[in-house]
Design a protein around this motif. Structure first.
Motif, short mmCIF file in Angstrom:
data_model
loop_
_atom_site.label_atom_id
_atom_site.label_comp_id
_atom_site.label_asym_id
_atom_site.label_seq_id
_atom_site.Cartn_x
_atom_site.Cartn_y
_atom_site.Cartn_z
N PHE A 17 0.83 -1.21 0.00
CA PHE A 17 0.00 0.00 0.00
C PHE A 17 0.86 1.26 0.00
CE2 PHE A 17 -2.49 3.38 1.94
CZ PHE A 17 -3.64 3.34 1.16
N LEU A 18 1.90 1.26 0.81
CA LEU A 18 2.75 2.45 0.93
C LEU A 18 3.70 2.65 -0.25
CD1 LEU A 18 3.58 2.31 4.73
CD2 LEU A 18 2.12 3.98 3.56
N GLN A 19 4.04 1.58 -0.96
CA GLN A 19 5.05 1.71 -2.00
C GLN A 19 4.55 1.52 -3.43
OE1 GLN A 19 8.29 -0.85 -0.43
NE2 GLN A 19 9.34 1.10 -0.15
N THR A 20 3.25 1.36 -3.60
CA THR A 20 2.70 1.24 -4.95
C THR A 20 1.48 2.14 -5.07
OG1 THR A 20 1.07 -0.52 -4.56
CG2 THR A 20 3.37 -1.21 -4.96
N PRO A 21 1.01 2.38 -6.28
CA PRO A 21 -0.22 3.16 -6.45
C PRO A 21 -1.49 2.31 -6.43
CG PRO A 21 0.81 2.81 -8.56
CD PRO A 21 1.73 2.19 -7.54
N ALA A 22 -1.41 1.08 -5.95
CA ALA A 22 -2.59 0.20 -5.95
C ALA A 22 -3.77 0.91 -5.30
CB ALA A 22 -2.28 -1.09 -5.20
N LYS A 23 -4.93 0.81 -5.94
CA LYS A 23 -6.10 1.51 -5.39
C LYS A 23 -6.76 0.74 -4.25
CE LYS A 23 -9.60 -0.01 -8.71
NZ LYS A 23 -10.62 0.41 -9.66
N LYS A 24 -6.51 -0.58 -4.19
CA LYS A 24 -7.08 -1.38 -3.11
C LYS A 24 -6.11 -2.50 -2.77
CE LYS A 24 -11.05 -4.40 -2.09
NZ LYS A 24 -12.31 -4.93 -2.62
N VAL A 25 -5.80 -2.60 -1.48
CA VAL A 25 -4.97 -3.69 -0.97
C VAL A 25 -5.73 -4.29 0.20
CG1 VAL A 25 -2.75 -4.34 0.04
CG2 VAL A 25 -2.85 -2.46 -1.63
N LYS A 26 -5.97 -5.61 0.13
CA LYS A 26 -6.77 -6.25 1.18
C LYS A 26 -6.13 -7.56 1.62
CE LYS A 26 -11.45 -7.53 2.49
NZ LYS A 26 -12.86 -7.48 2.12
N GLY A 27 -6.03 -7.72 2.93
CA GLY A 27 -5.53 -8.94 3.51
C GLY A 27 -6.66 -9.78 4.07
N ILE A 28 -6.58 -11.08 3.85
CA ILE A 28 -7.55 -12.04 4.39
C ILE A 28 -6.79 -12.92 5.38
CG2 ILE A 28 -9.21 -13.86 3.85
CD1 ILE A 28 -9.87 -11.22 2.42
N GLU A 29 -7.23 -12.91 6.63
CA GLU A 29 -6.55 -13.69 7.68
C GLU A 29 -7.59 -14.33 8.59
OE1 GLU A 29 -4.33 -15.75 9.90
OE2 GLU A 29 -3.30 -14.60 8.34
N ILE A 30 -7.47 -15.64 8.81
CA ILE A 30 -8.44 -16.36 9.63
C ILE A 30 -8.12 -16.29 11.13
CG2 ILE A 30 -7.30 -18.61 9.45
CD1 ILE A 30 -10.19 -19.80 9.16
N ILE A 31 -6.85 -16.13 11.48
CA ILE A 31 -6.46 -16.14 12.90
C ILE A 31 -6.69 -14.76 13.50
CG2 ILE A 31 -4.57 -16.50 14.54
CD1 ILE A 31 -3.51 -18.63 12.54
N ASN A 32 -7.57 -14.70 14.49
CA ASN A 32 -8.03 -13.45 15.06
C ASN A 32 -6.89 -12.59 15.61
OD1 ASN A 32 -10.32 -11.77 15.68
ND2 ASN A 32 -9.98 -12.28 17.83
N SER A 33 -5.94 -13.18 16.33
CA SER A 33 -4.87 -12.38 16.93
C SER A 33 -3.99 -11.72 15.85
CB SER A 33 -4.00 -13.25 17.85
OG SER A 33 -3.41 -14.32 17.14
#
Length: 140
Positions: A17-33
């Protein structure tokens, strides 16, 4: 539009997100912590770099990638170093839902039976845990 499947604490997403012009960056993570740490770091990034969020999105979802909607992805990344063939089958089924997908990046080579991409290249990347880490970049 970039997705990180199994995004952990969000390091990859924040960096992209900080180093590219991507308009959307999304992470999918199952582990709550891990998801909670990713949200905390994202909030710090929002406070430190608010102008970067103008018409751009950095988000995380605490969910199983099996139910995640990644249909708008153009690039999918997954660390995948501990993934087995069953999880790769799930990822490939999700990848097939992304009609605009151009690139899949995995740190572990896809099983040959699941590789229906037009070409692949391998890139050496330095990591703190290994000097021999390779990114497998698959193109549709």
């Amino acid at each position: 539009i970039i997705y990180d499947l199994g995004s952990g604490t969000g390091k990859f997403c924040n960096q992209i997100f900080l180093q590219t012009p991507a308009k959307k960056v999304k992470g999918i993570e199952i582990i709550n912590s891990r998801y909670n740490k990713a949200i905390n770091i994202r909030d710090l990034v929002i406070n430190k770099f608010p102008s970067r969020f103008n018409k751009r999105e950095l988000s995380f979802a605490n969910e199983n990638m099996n139910i995640a909607d990644i249909s708008d992805a153009t690039i999918i990344y997954t660390c995948s170093t501990c993934f087995d063939e069953a999880l790769f089958k799930l990822i490939i089924s999700k990848v097939n839902e992304a009609n605009n997908l151009k690139i899949l990046i995995s740190l572990k080579k896809l099983p040959e039976s699941l590789n229906n991409f037009s070409r692949m290249e391998i890139v050496d990347i330095p990591c703190t845990w290994s000097k021999n880490t390779k990114a497998h970049i698959y193109y549709k």
